[in-house]
Design a protein around this motif. Structure first.
Motif, PDB file in Angstrom:
ATOM      1  N   GLY A  14       0.811  -1.212   0.000  1.00 25.36           N
ATOM      2  CA  GLY A  14       0.000   0.000   0.000  1.00 25.36           C
ATOM      3  C   GLY A  14       0.842   1.258   0.000  1.00 25.36           C
ATOM      4  N   ALA A  15       1.914   1.260   0.791  1.00 21.08           N
ATOM      5  CA  ALA A  15       2.778   2.440   0.859  1.00 21.08           C
ATOM      6  C   ALA A  15       3.444   2.712  -0.490  1.00 21.08           C
ATOM      7  N   THR A  16       3.861   1.654  -1.179  1.00 15.82           N
ATOM      8  CA  THR A  16       4.493   1.820  -2.489  1.00 15.82           C
ATOM      9  C   THR A  16       3.508   2.375  -3.511  1.00 15.82           C
ATOM     10  N   ALA A  17       2.291   1.836  -3.525  1.00 18.04           N
ATOM     11  CA  ALA A  17       1.279   2.339  -4.456  1.00 18.04           C
ATOM     12  C   ALA A  17       0.960   3.804  -4.185  1.00 18.04           C
ATOM     13  N   THR A  18       0.922   4.173  -2.910  1.00 15.51           N
ATOM     14  CA  THR A  18       0.631   5.560  -2.555  1.00 15.51           C
ATOM     15  C   THR A  18       1.765   6.480  -2.982  1.00 15.51           C
ATOM     16  N   CYS A  49       2.228  15.818  -1.920  1.00 16.27           N
ATOM     17  CA  CYS A  49       1.454  15.480  -0.712  1.00 16.27           C
ATOM     18  C   CYS A  49       0.972  14.036  -0.764  1.00 16.27           C
ATOM     19  N   LEU A  50       0.510  13.605  -1.928  1.00 16.07           N
ATOM     20  CA  LEU A  50       0.060  12.218  -2.074  1.00 16.07           C
ATOM     21  C   LEU A  50       1.215  11.244  -1.839  1.00 16.07           C
ATOM     22  N   ALA A  51       2.334  11.489  -2.504  1.00 17.35           N
ATOM     23  CA  ALA A  51       3.466  10.572  -2.398  1.00 17.35           C
ATOM     24  C   ALA A  51       4.052  10.547  -0.996  1.00 17.35           C
ATOM     25  N   SER A  52       4.084  11.694  -0.328  1.00 16.52           N
ATOM     26  CA  SER A  52       4.667  11.751   1.017  1.00 16.52           C
ATOM     27  C   SER A  52       3.872  10.900   2.009  1.00 16.52           C
ATOM     28  N   ALA A  53       2.578  10.740   1.760  1.00 14.26           N
ATOM     29  CA  ALA A  53       1.779   9.879   2.632  1.00 14.26           C
ATOM     30  C   ALA A  53       2.267   8.437   2.541  1.00 14.26           C
ATOM     31  N   GLY A  54       2.647   7.998   1.341  1.00 18.24           N
ATOM     32  CA  GLY A  54       3.178   6.652   1.191  1.00 18.24           C
ATOM     33  C   GLY A  54       4.514   6.478   1.878  1.00 18.24           C
TER      34      GLY A  54
END
Length: 467
Positions: free
Chosen positions: A126-130, A218-223
């Motif tokens: 999930g973290a990679t996809a995010t 912002c999206l990528a940093s969540a992952g």
């Protein structure tokens, strides 16, 4: 969950506690695992907040609109879909996939006693996809939909395994408080990262970034955040050996997981009161999850609010949700978890009615609604989790929590589907939002009919003084 060094040595019998299936160990050992457990909420809640609740809905909708035809439709797999409904449909599709994966993960975890490796795989997928959402730009709405499906299904699977630790690391009288603290940790991290997101988004020009670049960061940093802080629970939590040594991980364990799932479904028929609670939770939580995932789309598309207003409103939700989770945990000590949850569902119903009449271009009213959501959001979720933990037979935690997580996330596809269809048919997000009232009304009725003390006893667990 909290940071610390590697696990301490386990007992020579390999059980890791007072028994092989669910022993909680001594007070110091329990507290150590509890502090570690809290940190998975701290890690993954940023995805739920920054990605699902704030940024991805409006951003993916804008990407889909940029790729749409003259009538406002995109055509994934040749199917005409109104661009404004794409995000809701994608959420629904991701949860259908989760339905397939979660039971296997829960059954395999109980069969092998190896929750941590499965938790690691789900979390880092999930973290990679995010993190890969950084590449979502231009007309790549299909890439965004694919990454959302992978990430959302992964977090659902990981939460099966995470929640299954609760009966193993907390005594019955501790669970309301421990569950509430977990949610509080999650909302704390969500608020912290939203502050950083707000700084980046509002000041994107000064950082030399376009608005789209700021959103993608912002999206990528969540992952990245999700992956980094997952290390802590993986170091703190311990696997419990199953009676007879369990089965080796691998393809045999996966096949055994499916066989165990069928046995679990048969076993759950022996606990009809547990199933009654799950049905009630399935219905009212479907409404909760849909409000969370669609709030930003409603605010931006129907109410005409800008992204800064949406970020600060969700930040307000995060801050108040910490207080709400802890405050409702205290209320449960006096009134019991069931009655406290029922009270929160009344508030949820009033929130939706107020949202339907909310005037456009009025941030103050939207903030007031966000404050009300924050006060009931964390508490209703935390108390539902802790109440269910009392209804789970000892030694079947991951299996039964896979069913819970199916109700929590995996079967929460109906609300987004109803929301998307309502908009597809009417073109009005107000009609879509008011349609969700039915989930809270029916859920309240079903929960009120569950005799929870009798349900706890029927599951073979000690009945707390107040529940």
């Amino acid at each position: 969950m909290t940071a610390e060094t590697a696990d301490t040595a386990e007992p020579a019998d390999g059980t890791g506690g007072t028994n092989g299936t669910g022993g909680t160990g001594g007070p110091e050992e329990r507290r150590r695992e509890q502090r570690g457990w809290y940190f998975y909420d701290f890690a993954c809640s940023v995805y739920s907040t920054s990605v699902v609740t704030v940024f991805l809905g409006p951003y993916l909708t804008s990407v889909a609109k940029a790729a749409s035809d003259a009538e406002g439709y995109v055509h994934p797999l040749g199917i005409p879909v109104r661009a404004g409904s794409l995000f809701a449909y994608t959420i629904s599709a991701s949860l259908v996939l989760a339905v397939i994966l979660m039971p296997m993960a829960g059954a395999a975890a109980d069969r092998t006693g190896r929750k941590k490796p499965l938790l690691a795989v789900a979390a880092y997928t999930g973290a990679t996809a995010t993190a890969a959402m950084f590449f979502l730009d231009g007309h790549r709405y299909l890439l965004g939909a694919f990454l959302l499906i992978v990430a959302n299904a992964s977090i659902s699977v990981s939460m099966v395994l995470y929640n299954a630790y609760l009966p193993q690391i907390a005594e019955p009288d501790e669970r309301d408080a421990v569950s509430s603290r977990g949610w509080a940790f999650g909302y704390t991290s969500g608020a912290l990262v939203l502050v950083l997101n707000l700084i980046l988004y509002t000041g994107h020009d000064s950082f030399g970034l376009s608005e789209s670049d700021a959103v993608r960061i912002c999206l990528a940093s969540a992952g990245v955040w999700w992956g980094a802080f997952t290390v802590i629970p993986l170091r703190r939590l311990r696997d419990r050996a199953m009676p007879g040594g369990g089965e080796a991980a691998g393809s045999g364990a996966v096949g055994a997981g499916w066989r165990q799932l069928r046995a679990t479904l048969r076993d759950m028929r022996r606990h009809p009161l547990t199933l009654s609670f799950l049905l009630a939770y399935l219905v009212y939580n479907d409404g909760v999850q849909t409000v969370i995932s669609q709030a930003s789309v409603y605010g931006s598309e129907e109410l005409g609010l800008d992204q800064t207003t949406l970020i600060t409103a969700v930040l307000l939700v995060q801050v108040l949700a910490v207080a709400g989770a802890l405050g409702m945990g205290r209320m449960a000590r006096v009134h019991g978890a069931k009655h406290t949850i029922l009270g929160s569902l009344v508030v949820w119903t009033l929130i939706l009615v107020a949202g339907y009449f909310l005037p456009a271009d009025s941030p103050v009213f939207f903030y007031a609604l966000a404050a009300a959501i924050g006060l009931v959001l964390g508490g209703s979720q935390a108390l539902s989790r802790s109440l269910y933990s009392h209804l789970v037979p000892r030694g079947k935690e991951a299996e039964y929590f896979s069913a819970y997580e199916m109700s929590d996330r995996g079967l929460s596809w109906l609300g987004p589907l109803v929301f998307g269809l309502a908009y597809q048919l009417t073109g009005s997000y107000r009609d879509a939002i008011i349609s969700l009232v039915i989930f809270f009304v029916i859920g309240s009725v079903l929960l009120a009919r569950v005799p929870v003390r009798q349900a706890v006893a029927a599951a073979g667990n000690p009945v707390p003084e107040r529940i």
